[in-house]
Design an enzyme around this catalytic site. Sequence first.
Site, PDB file in Angstrom:
ATOM      1  N   TYR A 119       0.855  -1.195   0.000  1.00 46.13           N
ATOM      2  CA  TYR A 119       0.000   0.000   0.000  1.00 46.13           C
ATOM      3  C   TYR A 119       0.887   1.238   0.000  1.00 46.13           C
ATOM      4  O   TYR A 119       1.871   1.310   0.739  1.00 46.13           O
ATOM      5  CB  TYR A 119      -0.885   0.019   1.262  1.00 46.13           C
ATOM      6  CG  TYR A 119      -1.724   1.273   1.368  1.00 46.13           C
ATOM      7  CD1 TYR A 119      -3.030   1.290   0.895  1.00 46.13           C
ATOM      8  CD2 TYR A 119      -1.198   2.450   1.912  1.00 46.13           C
ATOM      9  CE1 TYR A 119      -3.797   2.438   0.961  1.00 46.13           C
ATOM     10  CE2 TYR A 119      -1.950   3.603   1.968  1.00 46.13           C
ATOM     11  CZ  TYR A 119      -3.248   3.601   1.501  1.00 46.13           C
ATOM     12  OH  TYR A 119      -3.998   4.735   1.557  1.00 46.13           O
ATOM     13  N   GLU A 207      -3.770   7.403  -4.184  1.00 45.23           N
ATOM     14  CA  GLU A 207      -3.671   6.132  -3.463  1.00 45.23           C
ATOM     15  C   GLU A 207      -3.395   4.978  -4.427  1.00 45.23           C
ATOM     16  O   GLU A 207      -4.131   4.783  -5.390  1.00 45.23           O
ATOM     17  CB  GLU A 207      -4.973   5.863  -2.705  1.00 45.23           C
ATOM     18  CG  GLU A 207      -4.901   4.638  -1.807  1.00 45.23           C
ATOM     19  CD  GLU A 207      -6.213   4.378  -1.080  1.00 45.23           C
ATOM     20  OE1 GLU A 207      -7.252   4.214  -1.743  1.00 45.23           O
ATOM     21  OE2 GLU A 207      -6.195   4.345   0.166  1.00 45.23           O
TER      22      GLU A 207
END
Length: 398
Positions: A119, A207
């Site tokens: 991530y 993101e």
Amino acid sequence: MNIHEYQAKAVLKEFGVPVSRGVAVLKASDAGAAAKELGGPLWVVKSQIHAGGRGKGKFKEAEAGEKGGVRLAKSVKEVESFVAQMLGKTLVTAQTGPAGKQVNRIYLEEGANIAKEFYLSLLVDRSTSRVAFVVSTEGGMEIEEVAHHASDKIVTFSVDPVTGALPHHGRIVAKTLGLAGDLADQAEALTARLYAAFVAKDMAMLEINPLIVSAEGRLKCLDAKISFDANALYRHPEILALRDETEEDPKEIEASKHDLSYVALDGAIGCMVNGAGLAMATMDIIKLYGAEPANFLDVGGGATKDKVSAAFKIITADPQVKGILVNIFGGIMKCDVIAEGVIAAVKEVGLEVPLVVRLEGTNVDIGKKIIADSRLNVISADDLDDAAQKIVNAVGKA
Ligand code: ADP
Ligand code: MG
């Protein structure tokens, strides 16, 4: 403003960020040609909606299958059938709410051989007034979950805007993700490129979930979500052109055309207020008396009769609204202008729910007289407390 994954990847690609090859598909009949162009042997059929959690999402329609909004296909035929199943269907994910979102675009991408999922995100950190990186080895799942259960697995750092991203920032990313050698070099380059893209395009959030290491040893962005700072869009017509209004709340689009600050919410009481602070206080007091606001709406200081009327129509058009509270403190705004705007709108669209009006300040007496003379079924209130109780009593608690 948000954009779709395939658009986000095209923006990132301009900055040299590694993404997979892919083709956007808008019509089911184009799916086969797109699949052949990419070549296979593995394709990923990805629903494009402005919400995450697509992979684990479910379609409302049974014929779209229970397999979610991101599916692996092993043949051109499979690609064609998945695209046909998904297009036009409603995908419900953890982020869409129960109503879901209709899938009008598909992104067909080459399938990657995933060795590891990470991530990585960038956002504007208001407390430091800098761009911050959030990095974690726990990719492919919601970062909020990771923050709850394994917050030690999340590393954050921010970048000094004077220096921009430096090699040591890249090394923090590499170290956090346990990357060495060539992969660490790739992480360093990626860090600098993502930062450059973020700043150049005035992003508010970027993101990448998941960022992967492929079986071939390449770092790649497999998903990308970008939201842009709306106040800077005037500098980026090429980004504004990516706007997909079908993904936005039609009430918010209409409000923005009239220069109204409007945010749709889930409650039953529509609010029309002047001034952001008073609008917040009005929402608070509605909650205090046990109901929920249907919206935030600030008509602004110098609103005209037409603007007030437009605002009122947006509120009444919302089927969730079971009652309306107009709360105006007339300073620059005059109470008679508000009264005229409300009455003009009611005459045009009718009034099927209880309406409580609290007016105070400049021209309050004229405003109250206009409402009384209109013979409309309006409940008038003396102060904010009284107004909130009256509308909650009329509508009922949430
Ligand atoms: P969402 O976050 O909305 O569920 P993603 O784009 O992250 O959508 O896709 C969900 C999962 O599907 C990813 O975590 C990844 O495991 C897999 N996936 C996505 N794109 C690809 C791809 N090109 N090749 C292989 N697997 C993929
Ligand atoms: Mg994702």
